[in-house]
Design a protein around this motif. Structure first.
Motif, PDB file in Angstrom:
ATOM      1  N   LEU A 113       1.011  -1.334  -0.136  1.00 42.88           N
ATOM      2  CA  LEU A 113       0.053   0.096  -0.141  1.00 42.88           C
ATOM      3  C   LEU A 113       1.093   1.210   0.084  1.00 42.88           C
ATOM      4  CD1 LEU A 113      -2.608   1.665   0.200  1.00 42.88           C
ATOM      5  CD2 LEU A 113      -2.424   1.183   2.785  1.00 42.88           C
ATOM      6  N   VAL A 114       0.628   2.133  -0.960  1.00 42.27           N
ATOM      7  CA  VAL A 114       1.202   3.385  -0.994  1.00 42.27           C
ATOM      8  C   VAL A 114       0.103   4.579  -0.854  1.00 42.27           C
ATOM      9  CG1 VAL A 114       2.883   4.932  -2.104  1.00 42.27           C
ATOM     10  CG2 VAL A 114       2.851   2.400  -2.494  1.00 42.27           C
ATOM     11  N   ILE A 115       0.583   5.438  -0.069  1.00 44.78           N
ATOM     12  CA  ILE A 115      -0.418   6.500   0.319  1.00 44.78           C
ATOM     13  C   ILE A 115       0.542   7.995  -0.253  1.00 44.78           C
ATOM     14  CG2 ILE A 115      -1.655   8.023   2.153  1.00 44.78           C
ATOM     15  CD1 ILE A 115      -2.427   5.345   1.908  1.00 44.78           C
ATOM     16  N   GLY A 116      -0.075   8.532  -1.075  1.00 45.82           N
ATOM     17  CA  GLY A 116       0.446   9.967  -1.402  1.00 45.82           C
ATOM     18  C   GLY A 116       0.230  10.843  -0.355  1.00 45.82           C
ATOM     19  N   SER A 117       1.221  11.287   0.204  1.00 48.43           N
ATOM     20  CA  SER A 117       1.018  12.548   1.335  1.00 48.43           C
ATOM     21  C   SER A 117       1.245  13.645   1.109  1.00 48.43           C
ATOM     22  CB  SER A 117       2.317  11.853   2.529  1.00 48.43           C
ATOM     23  OG  SER A 117       2.261  12.740   3.593  1.00 48.43           O
ATOM     24  N   ARG A 118       0.032  14.307   1.277  1.00 47.38           N
ATOM     25  CA  ARG A 118       0.056  15.647   1.145  1.00 47.38           C
ATOM     26  C   ARG A 118       1.079  16.585   2.322  1.00 47.38           C
ATOM     27  NH1 ARG A 118      -6.313  15.783   1.081  1.00 47.38           N
ATOM     28  NH2 ARG A 118      -5.662  14.564   3.074  1.00 47.38           N
ATOM     29  N   ALA A 164      -3.758  -7.550  -1.855  1.00 47.81           N
ATOM     30  CA  ALA A 164      -3.704  -6.791  -0.527  1.00 47.81           C
ATOM     31  C   ALA A 164      -4.931  -6.247  -0.078  1.00 47.81           C
ATOM     32  CB  ALA A 164      -2.702  -5.937  -0.231  1.00 47.81           C
ATOM     33  N   LEU A 165      -5.691  -5.279  -1.276  1.00 46.47           N
ATOM     34  CA  LEU A 165      -6.863  -4.789  -1.067  1.00 46.47           C
ATOM     35  C   LEU A 165      -7.913  -5.709  -0.766  1.00 46.47           C
ATOM     36  CD1 LEU A 165      -8.503  -2.228  -1.407  1.00 46.47           C
ATOM     37  CD2 LEU A 165      -8.730  -2.531  -3.872  1.00 46.47           C
ATOM     38  N   LEU A 166      -8.006  -7.023  -1.213  1.00 48.10           N
ATOM     39  CA  LEU A 166      -9.084  -7.999  -0.989  1.00 48.10           C
ATOM     40  C   LEU A 166      -8.583  -8.700   0.533  1.00 48.10           C
ATOM     41  CD1 LEU A 166      -8.777 -10.281  -4.199  1.00 48.10           C
ATOM     42  CD2 LEU A 166     -10.854  -8.763  -3.520  1.00 48.10           C
ATOM     43  N   GLY A 176     -15.177   7.192   6.090  1.00 45.57           N
ATOM     44  CA  GLY A 176     -14.306   6.225   6.799  1.00 45.57           C
ATOM     45  C   GLY A 176     -13.336   5.652   5.950  1.00 45.57           C
ATOM     46  N   TRP A 177     -13.581   5.674   4.607  1.00 45.74           N
ATOM     47  CA  TRP A 177     -13.064   4.745   3.678  1.00 45.74           C
ATOM     48  C   TRP A 177     -11.691   4.859   3.800  1.00 45.74           C
ATOM     49  CZ3 TRP A 177     -13.797   0.985  -0.025  1.00 45.74           C
ATOM     50  CH2 TRP A 177     -12.919   0.662  -0.979  1.00 45.74           C
ATOM     51  N   THR A 178     -10.962   5.958   3.835  1.00 44.45           N
ATOM     52  CA  THR A 178      -9.644   6.083   3.872  1.00 44.45           C
ATOM     53  C   THR A 178      -8.629   5.403   5.060  1.00 44.45           C
ATOM     54  OG1 THR A 178      -9.541   8.342   4.357  1.00 44.45           O
ATOM     55  CG2 THR A 178      -9.243   7.931   1.902  1.00 44.45           C
ATOM     56  N   VAL A 179      -9.233   5.846   6.205  1.00 43.37           N
ATOM     57  CA  VAL A 179      -8.618   5.422   7.356  1.00 43.37           C
ATOM     58  C   VAL A 179      -8.954   3.968   7.683  1.00 43.37           C
ATOM     59  CG1 VAL A 179     -10.599   6.104   8.899  1.00 43.37           C
ATOM     60  CG2 VAL A 179      -8.472   6.038   9.816  1.00 43.37           C
ATOM     61  N   GLU A 180     -10.004   3.501   7.045  1.00 44.58           N
ATOM     62  CA  GLU A 180     -10.058   1.987   7.334  1.00 44.58           C
ATOM     63  C   GLU A 180      -8.983   1.304   6.597  1.00 44.58           C
ATOM     64  OE1 GLU A 180     -13.371  -1.534   6.002  1.00 44.58           O
ATOM     65  OE2 GLU A 180     -13.896   0.517   5.542  1.00 44.58           O
ATOM     66  N   MET A 181      -8.947   1.619   5.332  1.00 39.60           N
ATOM     67  CA  MET A 181      -7.719   0.997   4.748  1.00 39.60           C
ATOM     68  C   MET A 181      -6.455   1.004   5.278  1.00 39.60           C
ATOM     69  SD  MET A 181      -6.578   1.645   0.881  1.00 39.60           S
ATOM     70  CE  MET A 181      -8.299   1.478  -0.074  1.00 39.60           C
ATOM     71  N   ALA A 186      -2.445  -1.822   8.951  1.00 32.36           N
ATOM     72  CA  ALA A 186      -1.574  -1.899   9.978  1.00 32.36           C
ATOM     73  C   ALA A 186      -1.880  -3.209  10.788  1.00 32.36           C
ATOM     74  CB  ALA A 186      -1.871  -0.697  10.892  1.00 32.36           C
ATOM     75  N   LYS A 187      -3.290  -3.467  10.714  1.00 33.48           N
ATOM     76  CA  LYS A 187      -3.677  -4.700  11.873  1.00 33.48           C
ATOM     77  C   LYS A 187      -3.139  -5.822  11.066  1.00 33.48           C
ATOM     78  CE  LYS A 187      -7.775  -4.925  13.533  1.00 33.48           C
ATOM     79  NZ  LYS A 187      -7.534  -5.035  15.106  1.00 33.48           N
ATOM     80  N   LEU A 188      -3.011  -5.956   9.855  1.00 31.93           N
ATOM     81  CA  LEU A 188      -2.671  -7.250   8.939  1.00 31.93           C
ATOM     82  C   LEU A 188      -1.071  -7.203   8.559  1.00 31.93           C
ATOM     83  CD1 LEU A 188      -5.642  -7.486   6.375  1.00 31.93           C
ATOM     84  CD2 LEU A 188      -5.169  -8.872   8.380  1.00 31.93           C
TER      85      LEU A 188
END
Length: 230
Positions: A113-118, A164-166, A176-181, A186-188
């Motif tokens: 997972l890659v987050i584009g950080s502003r 990974a998304l699956l 809550g979509w982004t924070v859920e992902m 992290a949990k996994l």
């Protein structure tokens, strides 16, 4: 090159959606999917004219639009399913041409997972309102405290390996979509990284940060989601 799909949730983005689509590097992406999330303007018409697949999500909600795009991509024949999915908003606040930056850590097998950080990148003055900056800080602080997840942003511009998304079994249909992902990753113990991205003032009016009601509802949902999965 693996198959890469881009999912763009869009609600009343007729003034910006074509620019988002046109700025996506064509050589990199196998399919662009715009999910028209119950728009009342010409978002679908403008998007279709620009060439991508356009879906309709009748149930309102950011997460619902993302789930609709996922369902379409993952019900294809196995050989046509994407190996990587990129999510980006339809308001042209992100820079779609920076997509290779998000995909590269996955291609190099350094991340799932890659987050584009502003927060790490360059922001145009006024692109993020004070309540957005504070909300991001609070949410990422809680993620670090409760999930040992080291993020600086809940930015919508992100790339993820499809397998990974699956595993995340995404459920949230609204804010809550982004924070859920990110918390589920992290949990996994998925490999998550951030890359700096630029951010500019969006085209049009924000349905979330542009109103007091939207800001409060989004903030409440994000915090509630963080505690829900503890």
């Amino acid at each position: 090159m693996p198959l890469i799909h881009v999912i763009i949730p869009a609600y009343n983005e007729e003034k910006s959606i074509a620019q988002v689509i046109q700025a996506i590097p064509p050589a990199l992406i196998s399919e662009i999917i715009v999910v028209n999330n119950n728009s009342t303007d010409n978002t679908a018409v403008v998007a279709k004219a620009a060439g991508p697949t356009v879906l309709f999500a009748s149930e309102p909600g950011y997460g619902n639009a993302c789930l609709t795009g996922m369902e379409y991509a993952l019900t294809k024949l196995p050989a046509e399913q994407p190996e990587i999915i990129v999510f980006i908003d339809g308001d042209f606040s992100d820079y779609p041409e920076e997509m290779p930056l998000l995909i590269q850590p996955i291609l190099e097998n350094r991340a799932d997972l890659v987050i584009g950080s502003r927060a790490l990148g360059q922001r145009e003055k006024g692109a993020m309102l004070p309540q957005q900056i504070f909300g991001n800080w609070l949410a990422t602080t809680l993620l670090r405290l409760f999930y040992n997840a080291h993020f600086t942003d809940l930015g919508p511009f992100r790339a993820i390996r499809t397998e990974a998304l699956l595993k995340l079994n995404m459920q949230d249909r609204t804010y809550g979509w982004t924070v859920e992902m990110q918390l589920k990753a992290a949990k996994l113990k998925l490999r998550s990284v951030e890359v700096p991205v630029r951010y500019r003032k969006r085209i049009g009016f924000s349905k979330i940060s542009g109103t007091v009601k939207g800001t409060v509802m989004a903030g409440y949902k994000i915090i509630a989601t963080i505690f829900r999965y503890l």
